[in-house]
Design an enzyme around this catalytic site. Sequence first.
Site, short mmCIF file in Angstrom:
data_model
loop_
_atom_site.label_atom_id
_atom_site.label_comp_id
_atom_site.label_asym_id
_atom_site.label_seq_id
_atom_site.Cartn_x
_atom_site.Cartn_y
_atom_site.Cartn_z
N TYR A 1 -2.84 -11.08 17.58
CA TYR A 1 -2.05 -11.67 16.50
C TYR A 1 -2.16 -13.19 16.50
O TYR A 1 -2.44 -13.81 15.47
CB TYR A 1 -0.59 -11.25 16.62
CG TYR A 1 0.29 -11.80 15.53
CD1 TYR A 1 0.24 -11.26 14.24
CD2 TYR A 1 1.18 -12.85 15.78
CE1 TYR A 1 1.04 -11.77 13.23
CE2 TYR A 1 1.98 -13.36 14.77
CZ TYR A 1 1.91 -12.82 13.51
OH TYR A 1 2.70 -13.32 12.50
N LYS B 1 -4.04 -15.69 13.58
CA LYS B 1 -3.40 -16.76 12.81
C LYS B 1 -4.14 -18.09 12.99
O LYS B 1 -4.20 -18.90 12.05
CB LYS B 1 -1.92 -16.89 13.20
CG LYS B 1 -1.08 -15.67 12.82
CD LYS B 1 -1.15 -15.39 11.32
CE LYS B 1 -0.25 -14.25 10.90
NZ LYS B 1 -0.32 -13.96 9.45
N ARG C 1 0.81 -1.22 0.00
CA ARG C 1 0.00 0.00 0.00
C ARG C 1 0.85 1.27 0.00
O ARG C 1 0.39 2.31 -0.46
CB ARG C 1 -0.94 0.00 1.20
CG ARG C 1 -0.27 -0.09 2.55
CD ARG C 1 -1.28 -0.24 3.66
NE ARG C 1 -0.65 -0.44 4.96
CZ ARG C 1 -1.32 -0.68 6.07
NH1 ARG C 1 -2.64 -0.71 6.05
NH2 ARG C 1 -0.69 -0.86 7.20
N THR D 1 12.00 -9.22 11.56
CA THR D 1 11.31 -8.28 10.68
C THR D 1 10.81 -7.10 11.50
O THR D 1 10.87 -7.12 12.74
CB THR D 1 10.11 -8.94 9.99
OG1 THR D 1 9.12 -9.26 10.98
CG2 THR D 1 10.51 -10.21 9.25
N ASP E 1 -4.09 -2.28 -0.75
CA ASP E 1 -4.43 -2.21 0.66
C ASP E 1 -5.44 -3.32 0.91
O ASP E 1 -6.59 -3.22 0.46
CB ASP E 1 -5.02 -0.84 1.00
CG ASP E 1 -5.39 -0.70 2.48
OD1 ASP E 1 -5.37 -1.72 3.21
OD2 ASP E 1 -5.73 0.42 2.89
N VAL E 2 -5.03 -4.37 1.59
CA VAL E 2 -5.90 -5.54 1.75
C VAL E 2 -7.14 -5.24 2.58
O VAL E 2 -8.09 -6.04 2.59
CB VAL E 2 -5.13 -6.73 2.36
CG1 VAL E 2 -3.92 -7.08 1.51
CG2 VAL E 2 -4.72 -6.45 3.81
N ASN F 1 0.68 -12.64 2.30
CA ASN F 1 1.73 -12.41 3.29
C ASN F 1 1.47 -11.18 4.17
O ASN F 1 1.94 -11.13 5.31
CB ASN F 1 3.07 -12.25 2.57
CG ASN F 1 4.17 -11.73 3.47
OD1 ASN F 1 4.71 -12.45 4.30
ND2 ASN F 1 4.51 -10.45 3.32
#
Length: 241
Positions: A164, A168, A36, A199, A61-62, A88
Site C-alpha cells: 500500500y 501511493k 463496481r 474506513t 471496475d478500475v 479515490n
Amino acid sequence: MSEPKIALVTGANKGIGFEIAAGLGALDWRIGVGARDRQRRDTAVEKLRAAGIDAFGVPLDVDDDASVIAAAELIADRAGGLDVLVNNAAITGGVPQTPTTVDPATVRAVVETNVIGVIRVTNMMLPMLRRSASPRIVNMSSSVGSLALQTAFGIDMGPIPTAYSASKTFLNAITIQYVKELSNTNILINSGCPGFTATDLNGSRGVRTPQQGAAIAIRLATLPDGGPTGGFFDDAGTVPW
C-alpha cells in the site's frame, strides 16, 4: 444560468469516496458515483438523491479495461461531459505487509488498483476533461507514500504496509508525470492525503471521520482557475514528497 459541473468519483459507494461525492454534490454539481458493487452503488446513489444531490451510478471496475470504457461512454451519454475526476478507489492488500513476507501477488494486485487503475481511468476520461472549461484531477494519495516522511527522524508512520505504501509513492510519481505532460493545458492535477480516516480500508481504526477525510479532495476539486497544480496536500497544507 450556468450548467452544473460534472464530477466522477471512483470508489464512491462508501467511506471517503461517498463523502467526496456528497460534498461536491452539495455544491449543486452532478455526481457520477463510480463503484463496481451494484448494490452498494445503488444504495449510495439513493442516499445522495435523498439528500437532494443530482447523482447517478457509474458501474466501474478500475482494474478492467472494458468497464472503464463503458463508464466513459455512460458519462458522455448521461452527462455530456466531465469537469472533475477524483481517483479515490484503492485497496490495501491486507496487513501485515512486511517487505520480507509480503506475497508478490499482493503487491501486484495493490499496484493494479491503486496505480494502474488510476492511469486507466484518467486516460479514458481525459478527452472529456480536455473539453471542460475548468478541469481538475484529484488523486487520493496518503502520507504513508511520502518518502520524506518515511525517512524523517522521529516520525512514526505506524506498521509497514509495504504494498500500500509503495503504491501511493508510485501514484505520487505518476501524478507528477501527468502534470508535466499536460502542462500546456488548463487541467489542474494534484495529490491529496485524507489523513488517518476511519474506513473499511483500515478496519475503522482511523481517528478522522470520512467527512473530514473528504475535505482535501473537495478543496482540490474546486480550485479556482490558476490554482496550484502538481502538489501534494492535506488539510494542513503541503505534504513533502
